[in-house]
Design an enzyme around this catalytic site. Structure first.
Site, PDB file in Angstrom:
ATOM      1  N   ASP A 100      -0.578 -32.384  -8.838  1.00 41.88           N
ATOM      2  CA  ASP A 100      -0.566 -33.462  -9.833  1.00 41.88           C
ATOM      3  C   ASP A 100      -1.474 -34.644  -9.514  1.00 41.88           C
ATOM      4  O   ASP A 100      -1.209 -35.765  -9.948  1.00 41.88           O
ATOM      5  CB  ASP A 100       0.875 -33.963  -9.980  1.00 41.88           C
ATOM      6  CG  ASP A 100       1.487 -34.370  -8.643  1.00 41.88           C
ATOM      7  OD1 ASP A 100       0.719 -34.650  -7.709  1.00 41.88           O
ATOM      8  OD2 ASP A 100       2.723 -34.412  -8.543  1.00 41.88           O
ATOM      9  N   GLU A 122       2.062 -24.850  -7.991  1.00 40.32           N
ATOM     10  CA  GLU A 122       3.117 -25.893  -8.027  1.00 40.32           C
ATOM     11  C   GLU A 122       3.256 -26.430  -9.455  1.00 40.32           C
ATOM     12  O   GLU A 122       3.258 -27.643  -9.707  1.00 40.32           O
ATOM     13  CB  GLU A 122       2.846 -27.027  -7.031  1.00 40.32           C
ATOM     14  CG  GLU A 122       4.084 -27.831  -6.681  1.00 40.32           C
ATOM     15  CD  GLU A 122       3.823 -28.984  -5.716  1.00 40.32           C
ATOM     16  OE1 GLU A 122       3.407 -30.059  -6.157  1.00 40.32           O
ATOM     17  OE2 GLU A 122       4.021 -28.797  -4.503  1.00 40.32           O
ATOM     18  N   GLU A 136       0.916 -39.262 -11.718  1.00 35.89           N
ATOM     19  CA  GLU A 136       1.109 -37.833 -11.439  1.00 35.89           C
ATOM     20  C   GLU A 136       1.829 -37.072 -12.546  1.00 35.89           C
ATOM     21  O   GLU A 136       1.519 -35.910 -12.805  1.00 35.89           O
ATOM     22  CB  GLU A 136       1.850 -37.648 -10.102  1.00 35.89           C
ATOM     23  CG  GLU A 136       1.020 -38.005  -8.861  1.00 35.89           C
ATOM     24  CD  GLU A 136       1.005 -39.490  -8.538  1.00 35.89           C
ATOM     25  OE1 GLU A 136       1.690 -40.267  -9.246  1.00 35.89           O
ATOM     26  OE2 GLU A 136       0.312 -39.903  -7.595  1.00 35.89           O
ATOM     27  N   HIS A 218       3.290 -44.271  -0.065  1.00 32.43           N
ATOM     28  CA  HIS A 218       1.968 -44.506  -0.653  1.00 32.43           C
ATOM     29  C   HIS A 218       1.967 -44.608  -2.175  1.00 32.43           C
ATOM     30  O   HIS A 218       0.943 -44.924  -2.773  1.00 32.43           O
ATOM     31  CB  HIS A 218       1.008 -43.374  -0.257  1.00 32.43           C
ATOM     32  CG  HIS A 218       1.359 -42.063  -0.874  1.00 32.43           C
ATOM     33  ND1 HIS A 218       0.959 -41.721  -2.153  1.00 32.43           N
ATOM     34  CD2 HIS A 218       2.101 -41.025  -0.430  1.00 32.43           C
ATOM     35  CE1 HIS A 218       1.427 -40.526  -2.444  1.00 32.43           C
ATOM     36  NE2 HIS A 218       2.134 -40.075  -1.418  1.00 32.43           N
ATOM     37  N   ARG A 220       1.625 -45.148  -6.001  1.00 31.62           N
ATOM     38  CA  ARG A 220       0.973 -46.209  -6.760  1.00 31.62           C
ATOM     39  C   ARG A 220       1.991 -47.142  -7.419  1.00 31.62           C
ATOM     40  O   ARG A 220       1.805 -48.359  -7.448  1.00 31.62           O
ATOM     41  CB  ARG A 220       0.101 -45.570  -7.841  1.00 31.62           C
ATOM     42  CG  ARG A 220      -1.333 -46.031  -7.845  1.00 31.62           C
ATOM     43  CD  ARG A 220      -2.181 -45.056  -8.641  1.00 31.62           C
ATOM     44  NE  ARG A 220      -3.229 -44.530  -7.764  1.00 31.62           N
ATOM     45  CZ  ARG A 220      -4.458 -45.014  -7.712  1.00 31.62           C
ATOM     46  NH1 ARG A 220      -4.815 -45.995  -8.482  1.00 31.62           N
ATOM     47  NH2 ARG A 220      -5.341 -44.492  -6.879  1.00 31.62           N
ATOM     48  N   HIS A 251      -0.466 -44.712   5.567  1.00 30.32           N
ATOM     49  CA  HIS A 251      -1.457 -44.131   4.653  1.00 30.32           C
ATOM     50  C   HIS A 251      -2.682 -45.037   4.588  1.00 30.32           C
ATOM     51  O   HIS A 251      -2.560 -46.264   4.658  1.00 30.32           O
ATOM     52  CB  HIS A 251      -0.785 -44.001   3.280  1.00 30.32           C
ATOM     53  CG  HIS A 251      -1.518 -43.170   2.278  1.00 30.32           C
ATOM     54  ND1 HIS A 251      -2.704 -43.572   1.703  1.00 30.32           N
ATOM     55  CD2 HIS A 251      -1.241 -41.963   1.741  1.00 30.32           C
ATOM     56  CE1 HIS A 251      -3.107 -42.641   0.847  1.00 30.32           C
ATOM     57  NE2 HIS A 251      -2.243 -41.651   0.853  1.00 30.32           N
TER      58      HIS A 251
HETATM   59  C1  UD1 Z   1      -3.508 -39.801  -3.917  1.00 27.58           C
HETATM   60  C2  UD1 Z   1      -2.955 -39.196  -5.211  1.00 27.58           C
HETATM   61  C3  UD1 Z   1      -1.438 -39.012  -5.118  1.00 27.58           C
HETATM   62  C4  UD1 Z   1      -1.048 -38.271  -3.859  1.00 27.58           C
HETATM   63  C5  UD1 Z   1      -1.659 -38.956  -2.660  1.00 27.58           C
HETATM   64  C6  UD1 Z   1      -1.381 -38.171  -1.397  1.00 27.58           C
HETATM   65  C7  UD1 Z   1      -3.969 -39.740  -7.363  1.00 27.58           C
HETATM   66  C8  UD1 Z   1      -4.149 -40.760  -8.417  1.00 27.58           C
HETATM   67  N1  UD1 Z   1      -3.222 -40.108  -6.316  1.00 27.58           N
HETATM   68  O1  UD1 Z   1      -3.018 -41.138  -3.808  1.00 27.58           O
HETATM   69  O2  UD1 Z   1      -0.986 -38.291  -6.252  1.00 27.58           O
HETATM   70  O3  UD1 Z   1       0.356 -38.250  -3.766  1.00 27.58           O
HETATM   71  O4  UD1 Z   1      -3.089 -39.036  -2.816  1.00 27.58           O
HETATM   72  O5  UD1 Z   1      -1.618 -38.928  -0.253  1.00 27.58           O
HETATM   73  O6  UD1 Z   1      -4.502 -38.649  -7.456  1.00 27.58           O
HETATM   74  N2  UD1 Z   1      -8.284 -43.582   1.647  1.00 27.58           N
HETATM   75  C9  UD1 Z   1      -9.080 -43.524   2.775  1.00 27.58           C
HETATM   76  N3  UD1 Z   1      -9.171 -42.310   3.435  1.00 27.58           N
HETATM   77  C10 UD1 Z   1      -8.522 -41.206   3.052  1.00 27.58           C
HETATM   78  C11 UD1 Z   1      -7.696 -41.282   1.920  1.00 27.58           C
HETATM   79  C12 UD1 Z   1      -7.602 -42.468   1.215  1.00 27.58           C
HETATM   80  O7  UD1 Z   1      -9.677 -44.500   3.177  1.00 27.58           O
HETATM   81  O8  UD1 Z   1      -8.669 -40.156   3.693  1.00 27.58           O
HETATM   82  C13 UD1 Z   1      -8.210 -44.857   0.887  1.00 27.58           C
HETATM   83  C14 UD1 Z   1      -9.515 -45.139   0.119  1.00 27.58           C
HETATM   84  O9  UD1 Z   1      -9.756 -46.520   0.116  1.00 27.58           O
HETATM   85  C15 UD1 Z   1      -9.176 -44.630  -1.288  1.00 27.58           C
HETATM   86  C16 UD1 Z   1      -7.731 -45.058  -1.384  1.00 27.58           C
HETATM   87  O10 UD1 Z   1      -7.189 -44.782  -0.094  1.00 27.58           O
HETATM   88  O11 UD1 Z   1      -9.987 -45.197  -2.292  1.00 27.58           O
HETATM   89  C17 UD1 Z   1      -6.925 -44.428  -2.472  1.00 27.58           C
HETATM   90  O12 UD1 Z   1      -7.052 -43.026  -2.489  1.00 27.58           O
HETATM   91  P1  UD1 Z   1      -6.528 -42.232  -3.821  1.00 27.58           P
HETATM   92  O13 UD1 Z   1      -6.724 -40.781  -3.600  1.00 27.58           O
HETATM   93  O14 UD1 Z   1      -7.154 -42.821  -5.038  1.00 27.58           O
HETATM   94  O15 UD1 Z   1      -5.002 -42.614  -3.915  1.00 27.58           O
HETATM   95  P2  UD1 Z   1      -3.786 -42.244  -2.956  1.00 27.58           P
HETATM   96  O16 UD1 Z   1      -2.874 -43.413  -2.954  1.00 27.58           O
HETATM   97  O17 UD1 Z   1      -4.297 -41.708  -1.688  1.00 27.58           O
HETATM   98  N1  UDP Z   2       1.556 -35.655   6.359  1.00 25.48           N
HETATM   99  C1  UDP Z   2       0.617 -35.563   7.385  1.00 25.48           C
HETATM  100  N2  UDP Z   2       0.391 -36.655   8.176  1.00 25.48           N
HETATM  101  C2  UDP Z   2       1.040 -37.844   7.985  1.00 25.48           C
HETATM  102  C3  UDP Z   2       1.967 -37.936   6.913  1.00 25.48           C
HETATM  103  C4  UDP Z   2       2.193 -36.825   6.112  1.00 25.48           C
HETATM  104  O1  UDP Z   2       0.023 -34.501   7.598  1.00 25.48           O
HETATM  105  O2  UDP Z   2       0.795 -38.794   8.738  1.00 25.48           O
HETATM  106  C5  UDP Z   2       1.772 -34.474   5.491  1.00 25.48           C
HETATM  107  C6  UDP Z   2       3.210 -34.074   5.228  1.00 25.48           C
HETATM  108  O3  UDP Z   2       3.666 -33.146   6.184  1.00 25.48           O
HETATM  109  C7  UDP Z   2       3.152 -33.479   3.832  1.00 25.48           C
HETATM  110  C8  UDP Z   2       1.972 -34.185   3.180  1.00 25.48           C
HETATM  111  O4  UDP Z   2       1.254 -34.818   4.224  1.00 25.48           O
HETATM  112  O5  UDP Z   2       2.831 -32.091   3.871  1.00 25.48           O
HETATM  113  C9  UDP Z   2       2.438 -35.198   2.173  1.00 25.48           C
HETATM  114  O6  UDP Z   2       1.363 -35.983   1.759  1.00 25.48           O
HETATM  115  P1  UDP Z   2       1.539 -37.330   0.990  1.00 25.48           P
HETATM  116  O7  UDP Z   2       2.876 -37.922   1.289  1.00 25.48           O
HETATM  117  O8  UDP Z   2       0.336 -38.149   1.281  1.00 25.48           O
HETATM  118  O9  UDP Z   2       1.428 -36.884  -0.532  1.00 25.48           O
HETATM  119  P2  UDP Z   2       2.483 -36.357  -1.616  1.00 25.48           P
HETATM  120  O10 UDP Z   2       3.145 -35.155  -1.073  1.00 25.48           O
HETATM  121  O11 UDP Z   2       3.417 -37.488  -1.901  1.00 25.48           O
HETATM  122  O12 UDP Z   2       1.639 -36.071  -2.799  1.00 25.48           O
END
Ligand code: UD1
Ligand code: UDP
Length: 377
Positions: A100, A122, A136, A218, A220, A251
């Protein structure tokens, strides 16, 4: 000789990578039947690369899209336009998307334009609330509309799709591939030659005589007021309970980093650390007393490890673990988070009931079911 089916597996964030990795590995075992390529959008960068490295997966295409504090508008359009030449060049028969995220929704639209068959892994999770989780719930509904095949993790998710008039023939209940990933991880980590510096570091820096409370967050919809309330609760739990250690791999989203580091630094028994690699995180979940999170994936992993989870959300698309008693929704109300955490710390009977092992999300064979199904088409 029959023509090989062409698969394009697309993902972009950490959780998609964890849950798609076992599918990539499984398809790679059948090169005679399938020509399988991996495309990463790199919606996440470091957190995605951690997963690829552990599962030893090399992407065939890397859109390398992540920007600091990215917004949904440009991320959506960048993914769609970035995928166009790849879809036109490779001409996949099947495009696989997961879950999602913005990558999921945008890649499924791009695949729809290309004419490929879309396989949603999923599929069918719903809260029936477009604002929670945001965006999502919209992402998975839109993906469901354009998908040709829905691989649902549970009977509940299949029922949601049937209610939306999806054809029963287009839905297969497989279990969640997260359990396949968990099995892969446990097997790899237990191999004699496996060395993990991160786990060694956790072992040497944390006091395992104390109860470990593992935290992640994390979402939003929790940015802003939600995270301030979460931090307030965690601080109070740390101060009230010196016999516990809170460990929080933070995160990398700046909307999470900023409040968490500003509000929670400087407490002896609250450790803020960088996101852990998947095997280290699984190891730490196993070593923890309880987990406080707003994560989707963690809600699925914890029941099979027998760890109680307090979920900092008002809704969940994963009712199975709530029904089995491992997961409790506490929202972002500070008082509720503190009350339920302290109840689990002090009430042994309650803790025992919430820490029974359950496997509502699968048996670890979801990927082979997906591949068998595709093979019959
Ligand atoms: C995203 C997904 C969310 C998912 C989550 C898992 C969307 C809108 N959101 O949220 O559904 O649950 O990932 O973790 O698709 N960033 C880094 N390095 C990384 C990852 C993120 O620096 O490796 C920072 C960057 O500044 C980036 C920001 O996080 O722009 C947001 O990343 P984004 O993927 O837009 O949103 P998440 O909150 O990570
Ligand atoms: N996870 C990880 N390292 C961390 C925290 C979480 O590898 O420091 C893994 C966790 O085991 C799970 C996945 O990341 O499989 C969940 O990711 P996240 O919570 O970012 O996203 P969501 O599942 O909410 O979309």
């Amino acid at each position: 000789m029959s023509v090989k089916k062409k698969n394009l597996i697309v993902f972009g964030t950490r959780p998609e990578a964890i849950k798609m990795a076992p599918l990539v590995k499984e398809f790679q075992k059948h090169p005679q039947k399938f020509n399988t390529k991996v495309c990463i959008t790199a919606q996440h960068r470091e957190m995605l690369d951690q997963v690829l490295s552990f599962f030893e997966i090399e992407a065939d295409y890397d859109l390398d899209l992540m920007k600091p504090n990215q917004n949904l508008y440009s991320l959506t359009t960048d993914i769609i336009t970035g995928l166009k030449p790849i879809l036109e060049d490779f001409e996949p028969d099947f495009v696989y998307v997961h879950g999602d995220t913005t990558t999921t929704m945008s890649a499924s639209l791009a695949a729809f334009y290309s004419g490929a068959k879309i396989c949603h892994i999923e599929a069918g999770l719903r809260t029936f609330n477009m604002k929670s989780p945001f965006p999502e719930e919209m992402n998975r509904c839109v993906t469901g509309v354009v998908s040709n095949i829905h691989f649902s993790p549970t009977e509940t998710s299949k029922k949601n799709l049937l209610t939306e008039n999806k054809s029963p023939d287009s839905i297969l209940v497989t279990g969640n591939t997260v359990i396949d990933a968990l099995k892969f991880s446990v097997k790899k980590v237990s191999q004699r030659n496996y060395v993990d510096d991160e786990i060694a570091e956790l072992q040497s820096t944390l006091d395992f005589e104390k109860k470990i409370i593992l935290v992640t967050g994390h979402r939003r919809e929790n940015h802003g007021a939600g995270f301030i309330a979460i931090c307030k609760a965690l601080k109070k739990i740390a101060l009230n309970n010196p016999e516990v250690t809170i460990v929080y791999p933070v995160h990398l989203n700046p909307n999470v980093q900023k409040p968490v580091y500003e509000l929670l630094q400087g407490l002896d028994n609250l450790k803020l650390i960088a996101p852990l690699s998947y095997p280290s995180f699984v190891w730490l979940m196993n070593a923890s007393y309880l987990i406080i999170t707003d994560s989707g994936g963690v809600q699925e992993e914890a029941p099979s490890l027998g760890k109680p989870v307090l979920v900092m959300r008002n809704t969940t698309e994963r009712p199975e673990a709530v029904a089995s008693g491992t997961v409790l929704l506490v929202g972002t109300d500070s008082e509720k988070i503190i009350k339920e955490t302290e109840k689990l710390l002090s009430d042994k009977k309650h803790y025992g009931e919430m820490s029974e092992r359950h496997n509502p999300y699968g048996d670890g064979f979801a990927c082979s079911r997906i591949i068998e199904f595709i093979d019959t088409l």
